[in-house]
Design a protein around this motif. Structure first.
Motif, mmCIF file in Angstrom:
data_model
loop_
_atom_site.group_PDB
_atom_site.id
_atom_site.type_symbol
_atom_site.label_atom_id
_atom_site.label_comp_id
_atom_site.label_asym_id
_atom_site.label_seq_id
_atom_site.Cartn_x
_atom_site.Cartn_y
_atom_site.Cartn_z
ATOM 1 N N GLN A 200 0.822 -1.198 0.000
ATOM 2 C CA GLN A 200 0.000 0.000 0.000
ATOM 3 C C GLN A 200 0.862 1.257 0.000
ATOM 4 O O GLN A 200 0.496 2.268 -0.598
ATOM 5 N N ASN A 201 2.027 1.207 0.662
ATOM 6 C CA ASN A 201 2.880 2.393 0.743
ATOM 7 C C ASN A 201 3.935 2.426 -0.364
ATOM 8 O O ASN A 201 4.916 3.155 -0.280
ATOM 9 N N TYR A 202 3.731 1.627 -1.397
ATOM 10 C CA TYR A 202 4.503 1.613 -2.641
ATOM 11 C C TYR A 202 5.900 1.007 -2.515
ATOM 12 O O TYR A 202 6.342 0.269 -3.382
ATOM 13 N N ASN A 203 6.659 1.363 -1.458
ATOM 14 C CA ASN A 203 8.029 0.848 -1.270
ATOM 15 C C ASN A 203 8.922 1.116 -2.478
ATOM 16 O O ASN A 203 9.708 0.266 -2.886
ATOM 17 N N LEU A 204 8.805 2.315 -3.042
ATOM 18 C CA LEU A 204 9.672 2.718 -4.147
ATOM 19 C C LEU A 204 10.900 3.441 -3.613
ATOM 20 O O LEU A 204 10.872 4.011 -2.524
ATOM 21 N N ALA B 206 6.318 8.000 -21.502
ATOM 22 C CA ALA B 206 7.774 7.885 -21.492
ATOM 23 C C ALA B 206 8.398 8.993 -20.652
ATOM 24 O O ALA B 206 9.396 8.775 -19.948
ATOM 25 N N ALA B 207 7.810 10.200 -20.707
ATOM 26 C CA ALA B 207 8.336 11.314 -19.916
ATOM 27 C C ALA B 207 8.143 11.058 -18.424
ATOM 28 O O ALA B 207 9.051 11.296 -17.613
ATOM 29 N N GLU B 208 6.964 10.567 -18.040
ATOM 30 C CA GLU B 208 6.698 10.273 -16.631
ATOM 31 C C GLU B 208 7.608 9.173 -16.104
ATOM 32 O O GLU B 208 8.018 9.196 -14.941
ATOM 33 N N ALA B 209 7.949 8.224 -16.955
ATOM 34 C CA ALA B 209 8.804 7.108 -16.542
ATOM 35 C C ALA B 209 10.222 7.559 -16.219
ATOM 36 O O ALA B 209 10.958 6.842 -15.539
ATOM 37 N N ARG B 210 10.584 8.765 -16.696
ATOM 38 C CA ARG B 210 11.944 9.267 -16.471
ATOM 39 C C ARG B 210 12.007 10.418 -15.471
ATOM 40 O O ARG B 210 13.062 10.986 -15.240
ATOM 41 N N ARG B 211 10.862 10.730 -14.863
ATOM 42 C CA ARG B 211 10.844 11.747 -13.813
ATOM 43 C C ARG B 211 11.283 11.147 -12.486
ATOM 44 O O ARG B 211 11.302 9.935 -12.317
ATOM 45 N N SER B 212 11.565 12.012 -11.535
ATOM 46 C CA SER B 212 11.776 11.542 -10.170
ATOM 47 C C SER B 212 10.463 10.993 -9.634
ATOM 48 O O SER B 212 9.384 11.530 -9.913
ATOM 49 N N VAL B 213 10.522 9.916 -8.867
ATOM 50 C CA VAL B 213 9.327 9.355 -8.243
ATOM 51 C C VAL B 213 8.625 10.412 -7.388
ATOM 52 O O VAL B 213 7.394 10.428 -7.285
ATOM 53 N N ARG B 214 9.382 11.322 -6.796
ATOM 54 C CA ARG B 214 8.805 12.357 -5.933
ATOM 55 C C ARG B 214 7.838 13.269 -6.693
ATOM 56 O O ARG B 214 6.992 13.917 -6.089
ATOM 57 N N GLN B 215 7.994 13.349 -8.013
ATOM 58 C CA GLN B 215 7.156 14.234 -8.824
ATOM 59 C C GLN B 215 5.846 13.576 -9.267
ATOM 60 O O GLN B 215 5.029 14.209 -9.924
ATOM 61 N N LEU B 216 5.636 12.322 -8.906
ATOM 62 C CA LEU B 216 4.447 11.599 -9.324
ATOM 63 C C LEU B 216 3.355 11.668 -8.258
ATOM 64 O O LEU B 216 3.638 11.779 -7.063
ATOM 65 N N SER B 217 2.109 11.571 -8.687
ATOM 66 C CA SER B 217 0.991 11.506 -7.759
ATOM 67 C C SER B 217 0.964 10.136 -7.083
ATOM 68 O O SER B 217 1.659 9.197 -7.501
ATOM 69 N N GLY B 218 0.127 10.016 -6.047
ATOM 70 C CA GLY B 218 0.004 8.726 -5.361
ATOM 71 C C GLY B 218 -0.473 7.637 -6.307
ATOM 72 O O GLY B 218 0.021 6.504 -6.262
ATOM 73 N N GLY B 219 -1.434 7.970 -7.160
ATOM 74 C CA GLY B 219 -1.924 6.982 -8.117
ATOM 75 C C GLY B 219 -0.852 6.534 -9.092
ATOM 76 O O GLY B 219 -0.750 5.346 -9.414
ATOM 77 N N GLN B 220 -0.028 7.480 -9.538
ATOM 78 C CA GLN B 220 1.056 7.129 -10.450
ATOM 79 C C GLN B 220 2.109 6.278 -9.748
ATOM 80 O O GLN B 220 2.648 5.331 -10.339
ATOM 81 N N ARG C 65 0.955 2.797 -9.590
ATOM 82 C CA ARG C 65 1.104 2.173 -10.904
ATOM 83 C C ARG C 65 2.545 1.699 -11.118
ATOM 84 O O ARG C 65 2.784 0.630 -11.687
ATOM 85 N N VAL C 66 3.492 2.502 -10.656
ATOM 86 C CA VAL C 66 4.901 2.103 -10.761
ATOM 87 C C VAL C 66 5.156 0.851 -9.918
ATOM 88 O O VAL C 66 5.831 -0.085 -10.360
ATOM 89 N N ALA C 67 4.607 0.829 -8.713
ATOM 90 C CA ALA C 67 4.789 -0.329 -7.835
ATOM 91 C C ALA C 67 4.201 -1.593 -8.471
ATOM 92 O O ALA C 67 4.785 -2.679 -8.389
ATOM 93 N N ILE C 68 3.060 -1.444 -9.126
ATOM 94 C CA ILE C 68 2.439 -2.600 -9.774
ATOM 95 C C ILE C 68 3.225 -3.003 -11.014
ATOM 96 O O ILE C 68 3.432 -4.193 -11.277
#
Length: 216
Positions: A89-93, A122-136, A139-142
């Motif tokens: 639930q807390n992503y662990n990224l 592709a742009a979102e995949a190369r951003r810092s994880v800190r710049q992503l929303s909780g939903g995004q 999605r990365v964790a999944i």
């Protein structure tokens, strides 16, 4: 044929002496190609059960078999490394890495393709994880879990902090991995909406699993 078989699983929070049983002679089986949801109130042992299935902990009594082999026989580390994908639930990224780098750490499949499948550009995949929303981030964790190629996907409240639309999309991704990629997918959740997307809904009550609903 069952992928996972649980035989007389017992677990108490007070190891080595009598304590309140969390899991009490629990027996269950789970098959590939099916999406399972496990419901139950807080403190009922849902996360404990998930930890045992993932090899993060060992039962005090009983056995857990994967493809007819006791997971303790080969070793819990082997089970975790080769058979299990965990979604928390807390992503662990690792927040100092990009989504692409997070997924690539454990990927046996194309990391970029896994992120694209989960709706990240592709742009979102190369951003810092800190710049992503909780939903995004979820999605990365999944995507990380799916790209590792493990046959068993275990998710602990994967939609707990997401809005309804994103949660529904995540549920559909989990269904697809069960039905199309023939994985065994187990989710513990409080969400009735997520449970409604599962093939089999179970309730953890009194330390044992009870079937609430099955979609044939």
């Amino acid at each position: 044929m069952s992928t996972l078989l649980l035989q007389n699983i017992c677990y108490s929070y007070e190891k080595g002496r009598p304590g309140r049983p969390i899991l009490n002679n629990l027996n269950a089986e789970f098959a590939s190609g099916r999406f399972y949801a496990i419901l139950g109130p807080s403190g009922s042992g849902k996360t404990t059960l998930l930890n045992l299935l993932g090899g993060l902990d060992a039962p005090q009594q009983g056995r857990i078999l994967f493809a007819k082999e006791d997971i303790a026989q080969r070793g819990l580390a082997y089970h975790r490394r080769n058979r299990v994908a965990l979604i928390f639930q807390n992503y662990n990224l690792l927040d100092y890495l990009t989504p692409l780098e997070n997924v690539a750490l454990t990927a046996r499949e194309d990391a970029a393709a896994a992120l694209h499948r989960l709706g990240l550009t592709a742009a979102e995949a190369r951003r810092s994880v800190r710049q992503l929303s909780g939903g995004q981030q979820q999605r990365v964790a999944i995507a990380r879990a799916l790209a590792c190629g493990a046959p068993l996907i275990l998710a602990d409240e994967p939609t707990g902090s997401l809005d309804a639309d994103t949660a529904a999309e995540i549920g559909e991704v989990l269904r697809e991995n069960a039905h199309q990629l023939h994985k065994c997918v187990l989710v513990v959740t409080h969400s009735a909406a997520l449970a409604a997307q599962a093939d089999v809904v179970l309730s953890l009550e009194g330390g044992r699993l009870k079937i609430k609903n099955v979609i044939l």
